[in-house]
Each structure stands twice: as C-alpha cells, then as structure tokens.
Motif scaffolding. Structure first.
Motif, PDB file in Angstrom:
ATOM      1  N   HIS A  79      13.823  35.521  60.867  1.00  0.00           N
ATOM      2  CA  HIS A  79      14.813  34.619  60.276  1.00  0.00           C
ATOM      3  C   HIS A  79      14.317  33.176  60.330  1.00  0.00           C
ATOM      4  O   HIS A  79      13.609  32.781  61.263  1.00  0.00           O
TER       5      HIS A  79
ATOM      6  N   TYR B 224      23.087  29.527  63.423  1.00  0.00           N
ATOM      7  CA  TYR B 224      23.656  30.865  63.262  1.00  0.00           C
ATOM      8  C   TYR B 224      24.868  31.002  64.180  1.00  0.00           C
ATOM      9  O   TYR B 224      25.091  30.172  65.080  1.00  0.00           O
TER      10      TYR B 224
ATOM     11  N   ASP C   9      24.861  33.584  59.174  1.00  0.00           N
ATOM     12  CA  ASP C   9      24.210  32.303  58.935  1.00  0.00           C
ATOM     13  C   ASP C   9      25.255  31.217  58.723  1.00  0.00           C
ATOM     14  O   ASP C   9      26.466  31.465  58.826  1.00  0.00           O
TER      15      ASP C   9
ATOM     16  N   ILE D 166      25.429  38.764  63.628  1.00  0.00           N
ATOM     17  CA  ILE D 166      24.884  37.421  63.474  1.00  0.00           C
ATOM     18  C   ILE D 166      25.130  36.966  62.043  1.00  0.00           C
ATOM     19  O   ILE D 166      24.773  37.668  61.076  1.00  0.00           O
TER      20      ILE D 166
END
Length: 519
Positions: A495, A500, A467, A465
């Motif tokens: 988070h 994302y 950002d 994952i």
C-alpha cells in the motif's frame, strides 16, 4: 472596496459537473502566468475570499478582476467586479492585519500594477511605473506588502522587478530589479509569523537557452535584500532535466521555506513531468509525484503535471494541489481534460502520500460546452479541517486565450477537501461493550504495525483497513478471538504512503484507529 453584487443564476450553477460550488463565471480561463499566485484566502472567522480574471464575452475582452466572499455560515456574497479598468487581470490576493484583504492585478492597456485593499484605509492604488505585468504578491507577518512583477525592456527581454510598501499600500518607492534575464519562472511569498520574505526563480543554466535551475533569495527582515546572494536549490547543468514553467513556495509555522516545481526530461521528448519539493530546514529535495506522457495536447505551458499550489496546517503538515492530465480523457478538439490532484506530507516534505484525484470528472470526447477540464487551481495556504481549493472548470479544454479550443463561459468553483491528516472514516462508530482498541505501534509506521485490543469475552472480530476516502483496502482479520489481550499485525508493504483507518468490529459495536503509513 467597490463592489457590484451579482446574484448567481441557475444557469451558471447547472454548468458545473466537477465538484464544488459555483462562485462566478469567466470566458478567460488562464488565471496566472505559470503558477505560484494565490487567489483564495481564509479569514480567522472561517470565511473565504477569492479573486479571478473574468472576461465577459467570447472574445476574452473586456476583461476585469472579480471578487467574491464566502461567509462563515457558508453563503456567498455574489460575484462582484473589482477593477474598473478595461483589460485588468491576473489577480493575486492575500490577507494582513485584522483580516484585511489586498488584491493586486495588472492592466494590459498601460502595464501598471493596481492594488485594491481594505487595509488602513479601504482604498485603491496604482503602483509607480509602467510595462509591468503578472504580479505575485504577499503580506508579511508585520503587515508589509511585497510584490514582484515581470517587466519588458526595449529588447523584449523579461526581467523581474520588486517593490514593497510599509504603509499598507499607500506609498511605494521605485522598483528594484531582482533577477536574471529571460526567466519564465518566478514567485514570491512572505511568512505569516515573521518579516521573512522569499523570491524563487528559474535561473538560466549557463550556455543552455531555455533551461532553468531553481534558485531563491530571502530577506529575513523584509527590508534588506542581498541580490548577489542567490542560493541554488538545483544543479541541472549537463543533464537532460530542467525546471519548466510552474513553481510555488510557502513558509511553514516554524518559519522554514518550502518550494515545489515541475521538471521536464528533454531526453524523453514528451510532456511527462515530475513534481519536486525542497525544504529550507533540511536542504533536501524529495519527489512528490511523476506523471507520464499523455497523447492528447495539455495546452500551452502545460505538462502532464503542472500548476501547483501549496498549503500548510497548524501541525506543519504540508499539502500540494496540482493539475494532472490523462491520455484517456481528451476533448473533441484533442486537448487534455485536466483533473485536480492532491498529496500531503506529515514529515516536513521528506515523504509524500500517494496522489489522490480530488475532482475526478472525466469527459472524453466532449464537445465545446460539455467538457470538465479542471485547471488553474489555487489552495488556501492556511489549511484547517478542510483544504479550500478554488479553480476553473473549463468547459472546453485547452487555454482559450492561446486559441486552443472554443471560448466558453466557464464556472469558477470552490471545493472543500477534508484534511486527510485528521479525517475520520465515514462509517458510523458505535461504542462496543466487549472490546477496546488499546494501541497501534509503531504509528506512524513503515511497512507494518501491530494493532492491540482486549476482549471481555470470546468474540467474533473483524479488523478492516480503510483509506482516507473510506474505501476498504484490506481485511486483516475475520475470526473468533479469545478473551483478554490480542494483537494483529497489518503488513502494508503493498500500500502507498498515506492515512488509513483500522476499523475493529463485533456484534456489539465498532471503533477505529487512525494509522499513518510512511515509506
């Protein structure tokens, strides 16, 4: 429009360390009174126009309004003096029919509002009356010009005056008073798709000197105003919270009004600040960000969070850019070096993504001339694939015009930020031949989402994952998976809200899926 093209030299370019292209210079770092003034617009062909207040000496005078234009292919025309009047400043720019441009500004010598426009025909105008300063202006969807301005009366009290032109600035009726006495907060904007125009102001709290609530008034047809119909957004009476000095407003593509402002908690006796959003559609207030007290001096009329500017894209996603300060980044003179921050909302302002530092240029302990203090940012209202930001890269922190810090010849910077609601991760994507991402559900999601994919054969799979700026924030899986359909749950409780990307990789290639976390 009268221009005198100046080619930017290498010396000016080398001054900037904060991100962006140098499009001009100024000794006059303060660009507006409060916030809510647009100094950058984008045309339908993708070109950008900017205006700013420029002083040519370290005495802050002579002072003029300057202009520059960025062509669609990316090259700049060169900074050009727009105003011939000595003491001109505080320009505001907007676009109208056929991408025509209008720039309003005031002159300190006579307190008159001036207009330079390319709208039917190209011309310069002086609006009627005197003792008018700090214009805020916009062009509505029907082509009307709307402007408000502060006026000092004989008792040195400030009132807000309104005017409009129905013939692209050619003629103006007498000014009309619109506000409450002694407000220090005001701004105006018009819809791009209708005749709606709104004025937002700080409304004094009864019995509390210097305390303000936020109120607004709307003309739905751009002609008729009921100045008795001020509608209140906040009610701070009896609390320690008050609106401070900065405000902005915008109409979205559904013609709903949005307002942002910052507040100070007087019980804390510091410069901490919270940024708020209100939507006309929901009549609800939401928090965008909160910045704590800073030990350095932010400067006159600044809090730890200040100078906000709004934008909206065609999907009605909202964007806000502002200045933030940190105790860890102060000039040699003790003034805070600013950075620019950005947040966005994909649900009409109900929730906002974690703020992102978009300039990130700390220069702690910097002497005059070596600072990177980013402030007075303005965001082009119509956001496309990029957010277009225009700001001052002050080379000695503090508002020099208030005798804070040393006067420096500082760059005016243009910066493009990828739209975080559409950006793909930086890593290259090579089509895999042994799997495919099927879905992520729910998406948008709160707390967790299920990512499904199918394999044609047993394979070692990585699920990472990232950002919005391409940083790895979670490794969800790094293991063997069987052929057929598989699913993995990503728990994002730790988070912040935002965009994302789930990147699925194997030895044969990789692919990605955009995820939207809303808390």
């Amino acid at each position: 429009m009268r221009v005198a093209i100046l080619i930017l030299g290498l010396t000016a370019v080398c001054l900037a360390q904060s991100p962006g292209e140098v499009v001009g210079m100024t000794y006059f770092d303060m660009q507006e009174m409060g916030s809510g003034t647009n100094r950058i617009v984008v045309a339908s062909d993708g070109g950008s126009s900017v205006c700013w207040t420029k002083a040519t000496t370290d005495n802050y005078y002579p002072r003029f309004v300057y202009y520059n234009h960025r062509f669609p292919e990316g090259n700049w025309m060169g900074e050009s003096q727009l105003s011939p009047e000595y003491g001109a400043g505080y320009g505001v720019i907007d676009t109208g029919p056929d991408d025509c441009v209008a720039i309003f500004y005031h002159t300190s010598s006579d307190g008159q509002i001036h207009l330079a426009t390319t709208c039917h025909p190209i011309d310069f105008h002086v609006l009627p009356d005197t003792n008018l300063f700090w214009p805020k202006a916009a062009i509505a969807g029907d082509g009307r010009f709307h402007v408000i301005s502060a006026r000092y009366n004989n008792n040195n009290e400030t009132t807000i005056m309104y005017n409009r032109s129905d013939d692209f600035g050619g003629t103006w009726p007498p000014w009309v008073r619109m506000d409450h006495l002694e407000t220090s907060l005001w701004s105006l904007n018009s819809s791009n798709i209708s005749e709606r125009t709104a004025i937002v102001e700080g409304v004094p709290v009864p019995g509390e000197l210097g305390w303000f609530d936020i109120g607004y008034i709307v003309s739905d047809d751009g002609e008729n105003w009921d100045i008795s119909d001020w509608r209140m957004i906040t009610d701070y009476g009896g609390s320690s919270t008050r609106a401070f000095a900065d405000i902005d407003l915008i109409f979205d593509d559904d013609d709903y009004l949005h307002v942002v402002w910052n507040t100070l908690d007087t019980a804390e006796e510091d410069n901490s600040s919270t940024l708020w959003h209100w939507s006309e559609e929901t009549d609800e207030i939401s928090e965008i960000a909160s910045f704590g007290h800073v030990e350095c001096e932010p400067g006159t009329w600044n809090l730890a969070l200040c100078k906000m500017s709004l934008g909206v894209d065609q999907e009605n996603n909202l964007f806000c850019v502002w200045t933030g300060f940190s105790s860890d980044d102060a000039s040699a003179g003790g003034y805070c070096n600013g950075d620019l921050y950005m947040s966005y909302s994909m649900d009409g302002g109900v929730s906002w993504a974690e703020p992102e530092n978009i300039t990130n240029s700390p220069t702690p302990g910097c002497p005059p001339g070596d600072c990177d203090s980013d402030n007075w940012a303005t965001l082009a209202e119509n956001v496309g694939d990029y957010l277009r930001v225009f700001y001052v890269n002050d080379k000695d922190a503090g508002a020099g015009v208030y005798f804070e810090g040393t006067a420096t010849n500082s760059p005016m910077l243009y910066q493009e930020i990828p739209n975080p609601t559409t950006t793909e991760i930086v890593e290259s994507i090579s089509p895999p031949d042994n799997f495919a991402v099927l879905s992520a559900y729910p998406n948008p999601f709160n707390a967790q989402t299920t990512i499904k994919f199918s394999l044609t054969e047993q394979s070692h799979i990585k699920l990472e994952i990232f950002d919005i700026v391409g940083r790895l924030v979670d490794m969800v899986a790094d293991a063997e998976f069987l052929a057929g359909e598989n699913s993995i749950v990503w728990n994002a409780e730790d988070h912040p809200s935002g965009v994302y990307f789930a990147k699925l990789s194997s030895s044969s290639g990789n692919t990605a899926k955009k995820l939207v976390l809303l808390k």
